[in-house]
Scaffold this active site. Structure first.
Site, PDB file in Angstrom:
ATOM      1  N   GLN A  45       0.649  -1.153   0.061  1.00 33.63           N
ATOM      2  CA  GLN A  45      -0.107  -0.013  -0.087  1.00 33.63           C
ATOM      3  C   GLN A  45       0.831   1.196  -0.160  1.00 33.63           C
ATOM      4  O   GLN A  45       1.819   1.419   0.642  1.00 33.63           O
ATOM      5  CB  GLN A  45      -0.926   0.144   1.161  1.00 33.63           C
ATOM      6  N   GLY A  46       0.370   2.085  -0.684  1.00 34.96           N
ATOM      7  CA  GLY A  46       1.033   3.341  -0.866  1.00 34.96           C
ATOM      8  C   GLY A  46      -0.007   4.652  -0.728  1.00 34.96           C
ATOM      9  O   GLY A  46      -0.955   4.401  -0.856  1.00 34.96           O
ATOM     10  N   TYR A  47       0.702   5.804  -0.716  1.00 34.22           N
ATOM     11  CA  TYR A  47      -0.098   6.984  -0.432  1.00 34.22           C
ATOM     12  C   TYR A  47       0.124   8.009  -1.451  1.00 34.22           C
ATOM     13  O   TYR A  47       1.322   8.504  -1.816  1.00 34.22           O
ATOM     14  CB  TYR A  47       0.161   7.471   0.856  1.00 34.22           C
ATOM     15  N   LEU A  48      -1.090   8.429  -2.317  1.00 34.09           N
ATOM     16  CA  LEU A  48      -1.069   9.614  -3.324  1.00 34.09           C
ATOM     17  C   LEU A  48      -1.131  10.676  -2.618  1.00 34.09           C
ATOM     18  O   LEU A  48      -0.720  11.858  -3.250  1.00 34.09           O
ATOM     19  CB  LEU A  48      -2.106   9.318  -4.175  1.00 34.09           C
ATOM     20  N   ASN A  78      -0.283   4.191   9.045  1.00 39.34           N
ATOM     21  CA  ASN A  78       0.574   3.555   7.842  1.00 39.34           C
ATOM     22  C   ASN A  78       0.834   4.660   7.356  1.00 39.34           C
ATOM     23  O   ASN A  78       2.168   4.637   6.565  1.00 39.34           O
ATOM     24  CB  ASN A  78      -0.437   2.806   7.162  1.00 39.34           C
TER      25      ASN A  78
END
Length: 153
Positions: A27-30, A142
């Site tokens: 998972q990543g964050y935009l 996270n």
């Protein structure tokens, strides 16, 4: 407005393990703005785009949408500064399902248990394998772990 009510604890023992492999998650964050985060996640054969509002205690607005895995992979390429790598296990205890995240890579060594609640006033029966509550410690969000991994603390 859909919301997430969640408490988070450090895991202090391995007695929750039942031998199941769990689900590997990337998972990543935009967007990592404190007032709103936009996350892309791939777990197993599924993918989601999630928008979360600012945390108010243990509650925050949450909107989640299934997206094609191929698009999620492309979006993960846009995520900065890093992508979270973890394995999620679902463990029943008392009247709740606890999600235990075993982190890998830059967050290796961190194991966190989360429990989602129907109401913020609910006090779940705590399993014997949880320790300190970190619901109010933003370092364990996270989105923060993507920016400042556990191994750098």
């Amino acid at each position: 407005m859909p919301s997430e009510i969640e408490r988070k604890f450090l895991v202090t023992a391995d007695t929750w393990r039942d031998g199941s492999p769990g689900v590997r998650i990337s998972q990543g964050y935009l967007s990592q703005d404190p007032e709103r985060t936009v996350r892309v996640r791939i777990g197993g054969k599924n993918a989601w785009l999630t928008i979360k509002g600012q945390t108010q205690g243990i509650t925050r607005a949450e909107y989640e949408y299934a997206i094609p895995v191929a698009e999620a992979r492309e979006l993960l390429e846009m995520c900065l500064p890093s992508v979270i790598d973890k394995t999620r296990h679902k463990v029943p205890h008392a009247d709740h399902i606890w999600e235990i995240d075993v982190f890998h890579g830059a967050n290796e060594g961190l194991i966190v248990a989360e429990v989602e609640l129907a109401d913020a006033s609910i006090s779940p029966i705590l399993p014997p394998w949880v320790g300190a509550e970190v619901s109010d410690d933003s370092r364990y969000f996270n989105s923060c772990l993507a920016a400042e991994p556990f191994t750098t603390w």
